[in-house]
Motif scaffolding. Structure first.
Motif, PDB file in Angstrom:
ATOM      1  N   LEU A 120      43.801  34.065  56.014  1.00 22.02           N
ATOM      2  CA  LEU A 120      44.977  34.881  55.690  1.00 22.02           C
ATOM      3  C   LEU A 120      45.807  34.146  54.642  1.00 22.02           C
ATOM      4  N   LYS A 121      46.337  34.859  53.672  1.00 20.44           N
ATOM      5  CA  LYS A 121      47.306  34.255  52.746  1.00 20.44           C
ATOM      6  C   LYS A 121      48.173  35.351  52.126  1.00 20.44           C
ATOM      7  N   LYS A 122      49.247  34.915  51.469  1.00 15.14           N
ATOM      8  CA  LYS A 122      50.091  35.840  50.702  1.00 15.14           C
ATOM      9  C   LYS A 122      49.893  35.498  49.240  1.00 15.14           C
ATOM     10  N   THR A 123      49.625  36.511  48.409  1.00 11.27           N
ATOM     11  CA  THR A 123      49.351  36.253  46.999  1.00 11.27           C
ATOM     12  C   THR A 123      49.719  37.497  46.186  1.00 11.27           C
ATOM     13  N   LYS A 124      49.505  37.438  44.888  1.00  9.99           N
ATOM     14  CA  LYS A 124      49.804  38.597  44.042  1.00  9.99           C
ATOM     15  C   LYS A 124      48.698  38.751  43.008  1.00  9.99           C
ATOM     16  N   LEU A 125      48.256  39.971  42.770  1.00  9.16           N
ATOM     17  CA  LEU A 125      47.209  40.233  41.784  1.00  9.16           C
ATOM     18  C   LEU A 125      47.822  40.538  40.425  1.00  9.16           C
ATOM     19  N   THR A 126      47.168  40.121  39.336  1.00 12.93           N
ATOM     20  CA  THR A 126      47.506  40.652  38.017  1.00 12.93           C
ATOM     21  C   THR A 126      46.841  42.032  37.913  1.00 12.93           C
ATOM     22  N   PRO A 127      47.275  42.872  36.963  1.00 15.39           N
ATOM     23  CA  PRO A 127      46.596  44.169  36.796  1.00 15.39           C
ATOM     24  C   PRO A 127      45.097  43.977  36.522  1.00 15.39           C
ATOM     25  N   GLU A 128      44.741  42.925  35.809  1.00 11.17           N
ATOM     26  CA  GLU A 128      43.320  42.679  35.493  1.00 11.17           C
ATOM     27  C   GLU A 128      42.531  42.355  36.757  1.00 11.17           C
ATOM     28  N   ARG A 129      43.100  41.503  37.603  1.00  7.40           N
ATOM     29  CA  ARG A 129      42.416  41.151  38.862  1.00  7.40           C
ATOM     30  C   ARG A 129      42.316  42.370  39.795  1.00  7.40           C
ATOM     31  N   ALA A 130      43.381  43.173  39.808  1.00  4.51           N
ATOM     32  CA  ALA A 130      43.340  44.400  40.621  1.00  4.51           C
ATOM     33  C   ALA A 130      42.229  45.318  40.102  1.00  4.51           C
ATOM     34  N   GLY A 131      42.099  45.388  38.784  1.00  2.00           N
ATOM     35  CA  GLY A 131      41.054  46.214  38.178  1.00  2.00           C
ATOM     36  C   GLY A 131      39.661  45.735  38.544  1.00  2.00           C
ATOM     37  N   GLU A 132      39.525  44.418  38.627  1.00  2.00           N
ATOM     38  CA  GLU A 132      38.242  43.830  39.021  1.00  2.00           C
ATOM     39  C   GLU A 132      37.934  44.179  40.490  1.00  2.00           C
ATOM     40  N   PHE A 133      38.949  44.064  41.324  1.00  2.56           N
ATOM     41  CA  PHE A 133      38.743  44.343  42.753  1.00  2.56           C
ATOM     42  C   PHE A 133      38.320  45.793  42.961  1.00  2.56           C
ATOM     43  N   TYR A 134      38.959  46.713  42.226  1.00  2.00           N
ATOM     44  CA  TYR A 134      38.693  48.144  42.402  1.00  2.00           C
ATOM     45  C   TYR A 134      37.777  48.686  41.308  1.00  2.00           C
ATOM     46  N   ALA A 135      36.929  47.833  40.721  1.00  5.60           N
ATOM     47  CA  ALA A 135      36.056  48.247  39.607  1.00  5.60           C
ATOM     48  C   ALA A 135      35.209  49.470  39.958  1.00  5.60           C
ATOM     49  N   VAL A 136      34.869  49.635  41.223  1.00  2.00           N
ATOM     50  CA  VAL A 136      34.062  50.774  41.661  1.00  2.00           C
ATOM     51  C   VAL A 136      34.769  52.102  41.349  1.00  2.00           C
ATOM     52  N   HIS A 137      36.101  52.070  41.195  1.00  2.00           N
ATOM     53  CA  HIS A 137      36.864  53.291  40.924  1.00  2.00           C
ATOM     54  C   HIS A 137      37.229  53.446  39.440  1.00  2.00           C
ATOM     55  N   LYS A 138      36.584  52.648  38.574  1.00  2.00           N
ATOM     56  CA  LYS A 138      36.909  52.634  37.130  1.00  2.00           C
ATOM     57  C   LYS A 138      36.992  54.005  36.480  1.00  2.00           C
ATOM     58  N   GLU A 139      36.085  54.888  36.874  1.00  2.00           N
ATOM     59  CA  GLU A 139      36.017  56.208  36.235  1.00  2.00           C
ATOM     60  C   GLU A 139      36.964  57.226  36.870  1.00  2.00           C
ATOM     61  N   ARG A 140      37.641  56.857  37.931  1.00  3.20           N
ATOM     62  CA  ARG A 140      38.496  57.829  38.630  1.00  3.20           C
ATOM     63  C   ARG A 140      39.824  57.981  37.878  1.00  3.20           C
ATOM     64  N   PRO A 141      40.409  59.206  37.913  1.00  7.75           N
ATOM     65  CA  PRO A 141      41.651  59.446  37.153  1.00  7.75           C
ATOM     66  C   PRO A 141      42.820  58.575  37.614  1.00  7.75           C
ATOM     67  N   PHE A 142      42.779  58.103  38.861  1.00  8.19           N
ATOM     68  CA  PHE A 142      43.909  57.325  39.387  1.00  8.19           C
ATOM     69  C   PHE A 142      43.741  55.824  39.185  1.00  8.19           C
ATOM     70  N   TYR A 143      42.666  55.398  38.484  1.00  3.80           N
ATOM     71  CA  TYR A 143      42.347  53.965  38.387  1.00  3.80           C
ATOM     72  C   TYR A 143      43.494  53.133  37.787  1.00  3.80           C
ATOM     73  N   ASN A 144      44.056  53.581  36.649  1.00  4.44           N
ATOM     74  CA  ASN A 144      45.123  52.778  36.016  1.00  4.44           C
ATOM     75  C   ASN A 144      46.358  52.688  36.895  1.00  4.44           C
ATOM     76  N   ASP A 145      46.726  53.811  37.511  1.00  2.58           N
ATOM     77  CA  ASP A 145      47.872  53.811  38.432  1.00  2.58           C
ATOM     78  C   ASP A 145      47.606  52.872  39.606  1.00  2.58           C
ATOM     79  N   LEU A 146      46.380  52.915  40.109  1.00  2.00           N
ATOM     80  CA  LEU A 146      46.015  52.070  41.253  1.00  2.00           C
ATOM     81  C   LEU A 146      46.149  50.587  40.891  1.00  2.00           C
ATOM     82  N   CYS A 147      45.684  50.217  39.685  1.00  2.00           N
ATOM     83  CA  CYS A 147      45.771  48.806  39.255  1.00  2.00           C
ATOM     84  C   CYS A 147      47.227  48.383  39.077  1.00  2.00           C
ATOM     85  N   GLN A 148      48.055  49.268  38.539  1.00  2.00           N
ATOM     86  CA  GLN A 148      49.485  48.965  38.389  1.00  2.00           C
ATOM     87  C   GLN A 148      50.135  48.770  39.754  1.00  2.00           C
ATOM     88  N   TYR A 149      49.853  49.715  40.639  1.00  2.00           N
ATOM     89  CA  TYR A 149      50.435  49.657  41.988  1.00  2.00           C
ATOM     90  C   TYR A 149      49.996  48.398  42.724  1.00  2.00           C
TER      91      TYR A 149
END
Ligand code: GTP
Ligand code: MG
Length: 139
Positions: free
Chosen positions: A37-66
């Protein structure tokens, strides 16, 4: 062999609302053991990497920002049938469809700001756990 582990992270909305403790309490009371367990923060790029499976989805950029908008609490959890049982505990992606008593029903704000992530397979649980934890101490 199915692993008995899953991966989760408490998402920025739930962390900033001060709901991490309540959510961790529900996870432990449901029989999951916290392996890491830890507390941390993602950059938008790291979030994009984590959710790469959703790259083509319309909500992908919003998801990475959020997902990079605030602190998150990633965890590796252990329990029999961890992946399936954890998805049941968190409830449907859209809190409007989540069952009563689930984490998302109690804490999610919207289909995007839905409080918590849960791996969808043993294989992804291992990949996602390794994404956040390079080394797991044995207790
Ligand atoms: P995770 O446990 O976070 O992977 O959620 P999930 O498996 O229940 O849903 P999925 O993997 O399909 O989507 C990943 C995340 O993208 C969701 O948890 C939401 O935060 C976001 N998301 C999914 N669908 C939508 C949508 O239609 N609109 C928006 N804005 N976000 C969405
Ligand atoms: Mg998913």
């Amino acid at each position: 062999m199915p692993t008995n582990r899953t991966f989760t992270m408490i998402k920025p909305d739930a962390v900033s609302d001060g709901n991490s403790g309540s959510i961790i309490k529900m996870i432990e009371e449901a029989g999951f053991r916290i392996v890491a367990l830890k507390k941390t923060k993602l950059t938008p790029e790291r979030a994009g990497e984590f959710y790469a499976v959703h790259k083509e989805r319309p909500f992908y950029n919003d998801l990475c920002q959020y997902m990079s908008s605030g602190a998150i609490v990633p965890m590796i959890l252990e329990k029999e049938n961890a992946v399936t049982d954890f998805r049941t505990l968190i409830g449907a992606t859209n809190p409007a469809n989540a069952d009563e008593g689930t984490i998302r029903k109690l804490f999610a704000k919207s289909i995007e700001a839905n409080a918590i992530h849960g791996s969808d397979s043993d294989e992804n649980a291992e990949i996602e756990g390794n994404f956040f934890f390079a080394h797991i101490e044995q207790f």
